[in-house]
Design an enzyme around this catalytic site. Structure first.
Site, PDB file in Angstrom:
ATOM      1  N   GLU A 179      48.257  54.672  23.629  1.00  0.00           N
ATOM      2  CA  GLU A 179      49.218  53.963  24.248  1.00  0.00           C
ATOM      3  C   GLU A 179      50.692  54.432  23.866  1.00  0.00           C
ATOM      4  OE1 GLU A 179      50.726  51.771  26.139  1.00  0.00           O
ATOM      5  OE2 GLU A 179      49.297  50.436  26.483  1.00  0.00           O
ATOM      6  N   ASN A 181      52.872  44.103  29.110  1.00  0.00           N
ATOM      7  CA  ASN A 181      52.715  45.703  29.528  1.00  0.00           C
ATOM      8  C   ASN A 181      53.935  46.100  30.199  1.00  0.00           C
ATOM      9  OD1 ASN A 181      50.904  47.302  28.112  1.00  0.00           O
ATOM     10  ND2 ASN A 181      49.147  45.866  28.773  1.00  0.00           N
ATOM     11  N   ASP A 222      48.457  47.862  33.478  1.00  0.00           N
ATOM     12  CA  ASP A 222      48.551  48.117  31.971  1.00  0.00           C
ATOM     13  C   ASP A 222      50.138  48.749  31.971  1.00  0.00           C
ATOM     14  OD1 ASP A 222      48.448  49.121  29.197  1.00  0.00           O
ATOM     15  OD2 ASP A 222      46.568  48.417  29.562  1.00  0.00           O
TER      16      ASP A 222
END
Length: 306
Positions: free
Chosen positions: A20, A149, A199
């Site tokens: 991430e 997100n 995401d």
């Protein structure tokens, strides 16, 4: 405008359980990203050497402060981390009294602040929130979320975008002249009818949003009106977040997650080079002029790769 080649190649072979937060540092000319569940900050030197810093807690997102320092969000705090010395300077506690939550997606804003989302470690709904750190204080902007997100900002500073992955919605939030939310957020993209989960995201120089689709192995480009105008397919299911980088900001890096994905290359970090669109340089995080104590938190860890 379309991308001339959507061929994604492997940029880094180290497996991330939950990759991430990719960040291209404009001064260092260097990509940083995280393995949240592994408690690692990862990078590669300009010479191609694997770099890694291991933390005793989950870390998820960062902004750059200067040549050698990053602001990092962890499951318990926002802190400044010196890449050269390994020293940590705490700025603010982040739900430190709740052991069931952690930080997730975050990004610096154009005013020198930093937005960060939190979520339940189990992904349970209703425990997520979005905060803004600015001018030395941390303020909660929205609560009652599932998995925040896709935090990113319009080039003209008029709005922020963010998603709730579990609710399958991307929101557009108007901002005032100082970067604070102004009025109610508006639905930018509703993916519930398609069963798609948005995401992480980044915005390009044309004001279009590139969003990674968790579980779908895609990064999709949306126009400022929320229409799909391009997409990139990757050979892994759990794509997590894109970031523009390279000297001309025409390289797109994409992180992925190994947990929950049986793809052979799950958890690797990917690169799509020679994009036809240009990214935006990430803004600098501006620190308040106060003296804070430092503690050593992490050590650089040599790695041999995958």
């Amino acid at each position: 405008m379309t991308v001339p080649s959507h061929d994604a190649r492997i940029y880094d072979t180290r497996i991330c359980r939950l990759g991430e937060g990719p960040l291209w540092h404009p001064r260092r000319g260097q990509l940083f990203w995280f393995d949240i569940l592994g408690g690692r900050l990862l990078s590669r030197s300009p010479a191609g050497e694997d770099l890694s810093w291991l933390f005793p807690e989950m870390v998820s997102a960062a902004g750059w402060v200067d040549d050698d320092r990053l602001l990092i969000a962890s499951e318990r705090a926002l802190f400044v981390f010196d890449l050269e010395t390994g020293n940590r300077t705490d700025l603010a506690a982040l739900e430190a009294d709740d052991p069931l939550t952690r930080s997730n997606d975050g990004r610096a804003d154009p005013w020198g602040g930093f937005w960060i989302g939190t979520m339940a470690k189990t992904g349970a709904p209703g425990h997520g929130a979005i905060y803004r750190w600015y001018g030395g204080r941390l303020e909660r902007l929205r609560g009652g979320m599932g998995i925040p997100n896709a935090i990113c900002f319009a080039p003209d500073r008029s709005a922020a975008w963010y998603a709730d992955t579990s609710d399958a919605v991307i929101w557009r939030q108007p901002l005032d002249a100082a970067g604070w939310p102004e009025g109610a957020p508006q639905v930018f993209v509703d993916l519930r009818p398609e069963g798609i989960h948005p995401d992480g995201a980044v915005v390009d120089a044309e004001g279009c949003l590139w969003n990674a689709r968790w579980g779908a192995g895609q990064v999709v480009r949306y126009s400022p009106e929320g229409k799909v105008i391009d997409s990139i397919a990757l050979p892994v299911a759990q794509t997590t977040c894109p970031a523009f980088g390279g000297t001309d900001l025409k390289s797109l890096y994409v992180t992925s997650a190994a947990d929950g994905d049986t793809s052979p290359d799950a958890g690797l970090t990917w690169l799509v080079a020679d994009m036809a669109v240009t990214g935006l340089p990430e803004p600098r995080v501006v620190l308040p002029r106060v003296a804070l104590s430092r503690v050593v938190l992490a050590q650089e860890m040599p790695e041999a790769g995958r």
